[in-house]
Design a protein around this motif. Structure first.
Motif, PDB file in Angstrom:
ATOM      1  N   TYR A 144       0.277  -1.186   0.039  1.00 41.91           N
ATOM      2  CA  TYR A 144      -0.176   0.234   0.193  1.00 41.91           C
ATOM      3  C   TYR A 144       0.518   1.175   0.157  1.00 41.91           C
ATOM      4  O   TYR A 144      -0.062   2.096   0.416  1.00 41.91           O
ATOM      5  CB  TYR A 144      -1.047   0.163   1.293  1.00 41.91           C
ATOM      6  N   ASN A 145       2.291   0.894  -0.478  1.00 41.40           N
ATOM      7  CA  ASN A 145       3.015   2.047   0.067  1.00 41.40           C
ATOM      8  C   ASN A 145       2.600   2.800   1.437  1.00 41.40           C
ATOM      9  O   ASN A 145       2.605   4.324   0.648  1.00 41.40           O
ATOM     10  CB  ASN A 145       2.691   3.423  -0.965  1.00 41.40           C
ATOM     11  N   SER A 146       2.568   2.936   2.140  1.00 41.04           N
ATOM     12  CA  SER A 146       2.444   2.995   3.750  1.00 41.04           C
ATOM     13  C   SER A 146       3.672   2.619   4.769  1.00 41.04           C
ATOM     14  O   SER A 146       4.254   1.823   4.307  1.00 41.04           O
ATOM     15  CB  SER A 146       0.482   2.569   4.113  1.00 41.04           C
ATOM     16  N   PHE A 177       6.861   2.669   3.917  1.00 45.31           N
ATOM     17  CA  PHE A 177       7.011   2.755   2.449  1.00 45.31           C
ATOM     18  C   PHE A 177       6.862   4.215   1.684  1.00 45.31           C
ATOM     19  O   PHE A 177       6.379   3.909   1.113  1.00 45.31           O
ATOM     20  CB  PHE A 177       6.401   0.841   1.776  1.00 45.31           C
ATOM     21  N   ALA A 178       6.121   4.633   2.582  1.00 46.77           N
ATOM     22  CA  ALA A 178       5.253   5.800   2.255  1.00 46.77           C
ATOM     23  C   ALA A 178       5.883   7.098   1.284  1.00 46.77           C
ATOM     24  O   ALA A 178       7.424   6.414   1.686  1.00 46.77           O
ATOM     25  CB  ALA A 178       4.786   6.344   3.380  1.00 46.77           C
ATOM     26  N   PRO A 179       5.333   6.991   0.261  1.00 39.62           N
ATOM     27  CA  PRO A 179       6.394   8.058   0.022  1.00 39.62           C
ATOM     28  C   PRO A 179       7.441   9.250   0.017  1.00 39.62           C
ATOM     29  O   PRO A 179       6.265   9.870   0.827  1.00 39.62           O
ATOM     30  CB  PRO A 179       5.242   8.133  -1.307  1.00 39.62           C
ATOM     31  N   LYS A 180       8.819   9.689  -0.081  1.00 43.00           N
ATOM     32  CA  LYS A 180       8.629  10.992   0.263  1.00 43.00           C
ATOM     33  C   LYS A 180       9.237  11.225  -0.628  1.00 43.00           C
ATOM     34  O   LYS A 180       9.336  11.592  -1.337  1.00 43.00           O
ATOM     35  CB  LYS A 180      10.276  10.200   0.711  1.00 43.00           C
ATOM     36  N   LYS A 236       7.552  13.924  -1.424  1.00 40.96           N
ATOM     37  CA  LYS A 236       6.029  14.540  -2.361  1.00 40.96           C
ATOM     38  C   LYS A 236       5.201  14.404  -1.089  1.00 40.96           C
ATOM     39  O   LYS A 236       4.763  14.473  -0.460  1.00 40.96           O
ATOM     40  CB  LYS A 236       5.547  13.247  -3.080  1.00 40.96           C
ATOM     41  N   ALA A 282       2.260  15.368   0.081  1.00 40.64           N
ATOM     42  CA  ALA A 282       0.574  14.714   0.630  1.00 40.64           C
ATOM     43  C   ALA A 282      -0.874  16.007   0.419  1.00 40.64           C
ATOM     44  O   ALA A 282      -0.040  16.878   0.728  1.00 40.64           O
ATOM     45  CB  ALA A 282       0.451  13.963   1.800  1.00 40.64           C
ATOM     46  N   LYS A 283      -0.852  15.684  -0.907  1.00 41.10           N
ATOM     47  CA  LYS A 283      -2.593  17.059  -1.234  1.00 41.10           C
ATOM     48  C   LYS A 283      -3.430  17.437  -0.002  1.00 41.10           C
ATOM     49  O   LYS A 283      -4.493  17.182  -0.350  1.00 41.10           O
ATOM     50  CB  LYS A 283      -3.526  16.020  -2.313  1.00 41.10           C
ATOM     51  N   GLY A 284      -2.292  17.670   1.181  1.00 41.29           N
ATOM     52  CA  GLY A 284      -3.598  17.898   2.600  1.00 41.29           C
ATOM     53  C   GLY A 284      -4.769  16.836   2.890  1.00 41.29           C
ATOM     54  O   GLY A 284      -5.516  16.091   2.128  1.00 41.29           O
ATOM     55  N   GLY A 285      -4.969  16.926   4.391  1.00 36.26           N
ATOM     56  CA  GLY A 285      -5.990  16.246   4.403  1.00 36.26           C
ATOM     57  C   GLY A 285      -5.576  14.903   4.996  1.00 36.26           C
ATOM     58  O   GLY A 285      -3.913  14.601   4.616  1.00 36.26           O
ATOM     59  N   GLY A 309      -5.190  11.153   5.775  1.00 38.63           N
ATOM     60  CA  GLY A 309      -6.412   9.822   5.217  1.00 38.63           C
ATOM     61  C   GLY A 309      -5.792   8.464   5.776  1.00 38.63           C
ATOM     62  O   GLY A 309      -5.908   9.380   7.124  1.00 38.63           O
ATOM     63  N   GLY A 310      -6.051   7.686   5.873  1.00 32.63           N
ATOM     64  CA  GLY A 310      -6.214   6.096   6.226  1.00 32.63           C
ATOM     65  C   GLY A 310      -7.320   6.109   6.856  1.00 32.63           C
ATOM     66  O   GLY A 310      -8.068   6.375   6.942  1.00 32.63           O
ATOM     67  N   HIS A 311      -7.049   4.642   8.133  1.00 30.60           N
ATOM     68  CA  HIS A 311      -8.406   4.132   8.622  1.00 30.60           C
ATOM     69  C   HIS A 311      -7.603   4.777  10.143  1.00 30.60           C
ATOM     70  O   HIS A 311      -6.208   4.746  10.440  1.00 30.60           O
ATOM     71  CB  HIS A 311      -8.441   2.883   8.482  1.00 30.60           C
ATOM     72  N   GLU A 353       5.947   4.353  -8.080  1.00 31.78           N
ATOM     73  CA  GLU A 353       5.190   4.722  -6.868  1.00 31.78           C
ATOM     74  C   GLU A 353       4.188   5.890  -6.866  1.00 31.78           C
ATOM     75  O   GLU A 353       4.325   6.783  -7.624  1.00 31.78           O
ATOM     76  CB  GLU A 353       6.707   5.360  -5.903  1.00 31.78           C
ATOM     77  N   VAL A 378       0.840   9.706  -3.262  1.00 29.13           N
ATOM     78  CA  VAL A 378       0.729   9.762  -2.247  1.00 29.13           C
ATOM     79  C   VAL A 378      -0.305   7.776  -1.663  1.00 29.13           C
ATOM     80  O   VAL A 378      -0.172   7.300  -2.139  1.00 29.13           O
ATOM     81  CB  VAL A 378      -0.998   9.944  -1.441  1.00 29.13           C
ATOM     82  N   PRO A 379       0.421   7.289   0.100  1.00 28.01           N
ATOM     83  CA  PRO A 379      -0.045   6.347  -0.322  1.00 28.01           C
ATOM     84  C   PRO A 379      -1.775   5.300  -0.391  1.00 28.01           C
ATOM     85  O   PRO A 379      -2.273   5.857  -0.932  1.00 28.01           O
ATOM     86  CB  PRO A 379      -0.307   6.171   1.878  1.00 28.01           C
ATOM     87  N   PHE A 380      -1.466   4.076  -1.099  1.00 25.80           N
ATOM     88  CA  PHE A 380      -2.986   3.753  -1.851  1.00 25.80           C
ATOM     89  C   PHE A 380      -4.027   4.002  -0.328  1.00 25.80           C
ATOM     90  O   PHE A 380      -4.701   3.287  -0.559  1.00 25.80           O
ATOM     91  CB  PHE A 380      -3.017   2.742  -2.037  1.00 25.80           C
ATOM     92  N   ASP A 381      -3.233   4.258   0.875  1.00 26.60           N
ATOM     93  CA  ASP A 381      -4.312   4.205   2.354  1.00 26.60           C
ATOM     94  C   ASP A 381      -4.766   5.816   2.510  1.00 26.60           C
ATOM     95  O   ASP A 381      -5.526   5.153   3.363  1.00 26.60           O
ATOM     96  CB  ASP A 381      -3.953   3.090   3.541  1.00 26.60           C
ATOM     97  N   ASP A 382      -4.626   6.422   1.806  1.00 31.25           N
ATOM     98  CA  ASP A 382      -5.324   7.696   2.387  1.00 31.25           C
ATOM     99  C   ASP A 382      -6.045   8.476   1.401  1.00 31.25           C
ATOM    100  O   ASP A 382      -6.016   8.025  -0.317  1.00 31.25           O
ATOM    101  CB  ASP A 382      -3.721   8.617   1.439  1.00 31.25           C
ATOM    102  N   THR A 383      -7.149   8.334   1.579  1.00 32.51           N
ATOM    103  CA  THR A 383      -8.388   9.135   1.525  1.00 32.51           C
ATOM    104  C   THR A 383      -8.419  10.311   1.319  1.00 32.51           C
ATOM    105  O   THR A 383      -9.938  11.015  -0.181  1.00 32.51           O
ATOM    106  CB  THR A 383      -9.646   8.086   2.219  1.00 32.51           C
ATOM    107  N   SER A 384      -7.519  11.626   1.511  1.00 33.10           N
ATOM    108  CA  SER A 384      -7.722  12.817   1.118  1.00 33.10           C
ATOM    109  C   SER A 384      -7.883  12.631  -0.513  1.00 33.10           C
ATOM    110  O   SER A 384      -8.361  13.989  -1.170  1.00 33.10           O
ATOM    111  CB  SER A 384      -6.463  13.456   1.493  1.00 33.10           C
TER     112      SER A 384
END
Lengths: 174, 305
Positions: free
Chosen positions: A155-157, A160-163, A165, A167-170, A172-174, B65, B68-74
């Motif tokens: 899940y690139n999380s 392993f989260a993208p470095k 770059k 994030a488009k604000g907000g 997310g995740g669970h 790549e 944003v991560p694939f579990d990011d709901t933004s």
């Protein structure tokens, strides 16, 4: 806990729900069932069966007509109004771990009424999430099963989260 | 004499054009899709927007790549579309009736009669018997005509590649999975079975059966059953199709129908017409040439005298 250990050793399916014998057969119902034992992306976890028995009104809330209790779904009642309990009660007894394999698709009987049976993974997620939404139970992915390091990479999380770059604000995740 | 030849030519030309008419009718036969074509039924009432299909596609197709991560709901805050880095994206739509907002996965719909294939002048595209619309990137010249032709705005372009930009899109995991009878990676990962894989003809029956059994759950329509001549990806929805970004104005005629009659004429114009008109020309000018020769001949004779 002894029973728990027994179920663990029997884990072979992708997602495991062990055989739950009908109460009328005089065999004990498992208190806990290990699920997700073959998944690479998420860790296995113990499903608290005993707690869910207390929370639900009828076995048929999850087990259709197979435990012999009255079904609620009008589509099921048409045929299963007076159905008695069946030998197979476990989820994996009917729901296939690989519903879209070439063999599974070929093996479908076009004359059978039950030709839209979800796979094991979907049967559980649909059943669990739908009920958890109604009862305001947990619905996030990791509320039930923790992700493995392989899952984080998939899940690139996490680590392993993208470095580099933004994030488009907000959040997310669970 | 010249005017009479012209009129004669017109007459024969008109006759030739009318001979060409039957050629038009055999070119207009419609293609209902391969009998064993596979498909995917998307039940948007089941989708929970977990984006697992996006992650699975990324890994299966070895895509770069993500941002944003694939579990990011933004990412649901905007409507995304497919790109060279993502062959499939899930978008969230507004719920008008106070219910949960619906999600819809977007990818190539693998049309029975693909407009991209029709428009491609180097024949890079193929519709396989399994139903996948695949393309040969070695043949692609990067003209982007298919991007214009696609009614679903799916093919993306590798603008980031300076030297070999090509078209990029979902291929239904043809090379890695479909060819071997396996479902696409997105279908296999879906926890809710919002994606059902099977024979397209079976999925249509299955979709109508779901609508019949639980009419309160669905709009009585399978998007893709008839749209644009039918697509391999089919959609069930609780709300009208246009509310989840599916274009209802596309109609049921495949894109090729708009150009088929014209294209059916092309081989005739290019092969039959030149031969026919050369023949007509030769016929029409034979007597004249003969007459001229005779004239010249007599002229020469006159000169000799």
């Amino acid at each position: 806990m002894q029973a728990n250990g027994f179920w663990l050793t029997g884990a072979t399916a992708f997602l495991l729900l062990t055989t739950v014998p009908g109460i009328s057969h005089g065999i004990t119902v498992p208190d806990s069932v290990t699920l997700n034992s073959q998944s690479k992306l998420y860790k296995p976890f113990d499903f608290n069966h005993a707690k869910h028995i207390q929370l639900t009104k009828e076995c048929s809330d999850c087990h259709h007509h197979t435990t012999g209790t009255l079904v609620q779904d009008p589509n099921c009642i048409r045929c299963h109004r007076n159905s008695s309990e069946t030998k197979t009660v476990s989820c994996k007894g009917c729901h296939l771990p690989d519903p879209f394999s070439a063999a599974a698709i070929k093996g479908k009987d076009p004359k059978s009424y039950h030709n839209d049976i979800p796979g094991l993974k979907a049967a559980m997620h649909i059943s669990c999430i739908n009920c958890h939404e109604r009862m305001t139970g947990p619905t996030g992915c990791q509320d039930c099963h923790q992700r493995s390091p392989e899952g984080d990479a998939f899940y690139n999380s996490g680590e392993f989260a993208p470095k580099g770059k933004a994030a488009k604000g907000g959040h997310g995740g669970h | 004499m010249k005017r009479r030849d012209f009129l004669k030519g017109c007459l024969i030309g008109g006759a030739a054009a009318s001979i060409g008419m039957p050629a038009k009718s055999w070119a207009v036969g419609s293609f209902e899709g391969y009998p064993d074509a596979m498909g995917v039924l998307v039940d948007t009432t089941r989708c929970i927007g977990c984006r697992s299909c996006e992650a699975a596609c990324n890994k299966e197709q070895k895509l770069p790549e993500p941002n944003v991560p694939f579990d990011d709901t933004s990412v649901f805050e905007e409507k995304r579309r497919t790109s060279e880095k993502a062959y499939t994206v899930v978008n969230r739509y507004e719920a008008t009736d106070g219910q949960k907002p619906p999600f819809r996965k977007m990818q190539c719909n693998h049309c029975n009669e693909p407009a991209c294939l029709t428009s491609c002048f180097v024949n890079a595209y193929t519709k396989t018997k399994e139903g996948a619309v695949i393309y040969n990137s070695k043949v692609c010249v990067g003209c982007r005509t298919c991007m214009v032709a696609c009614p679903f705005n799916i093919p993306a372009y590798s603008y980031s590649s300076a030297f070999g930009p090509v078209i990029k899109k979902c291929v239904l995991c043809y090379e890695t999975r479909l060819k071997f009878g396996k479902p696409p990676a997105c279908v296999e990962i879906c926890p809710q079975e919002a994606l059902t894989f099977g024979l397209r003809k079976d999925l249509i029956k299955l979709g109508h059966e779901r609508i019949r059994e639980t009419p309160e759950r669905y709009v009585d329509h399978i998007y893709g059953e008839k749209e644009l001549g039918g697509t391999s990806w089919l959609y069930l929805s609780r709300v009208p199709s246009e509310q989840i970004g599916l274009d209802e104005t596309v109609g049921n005629e495949p894109i090729i129908s708009n150009v088929k009659e014209f294209l059916g004429m092309v081989p005739m114009v290019l092969t039959i017409w030149p031969a026919l008109f050369t023949g007509i020309h030769l016929l029409a000018t034979r007597n004249k040439d003969h007459g001229d020769d005779h004239h010249n001949h007599s002229g020469q004779e006159d000169g000799k005298k």
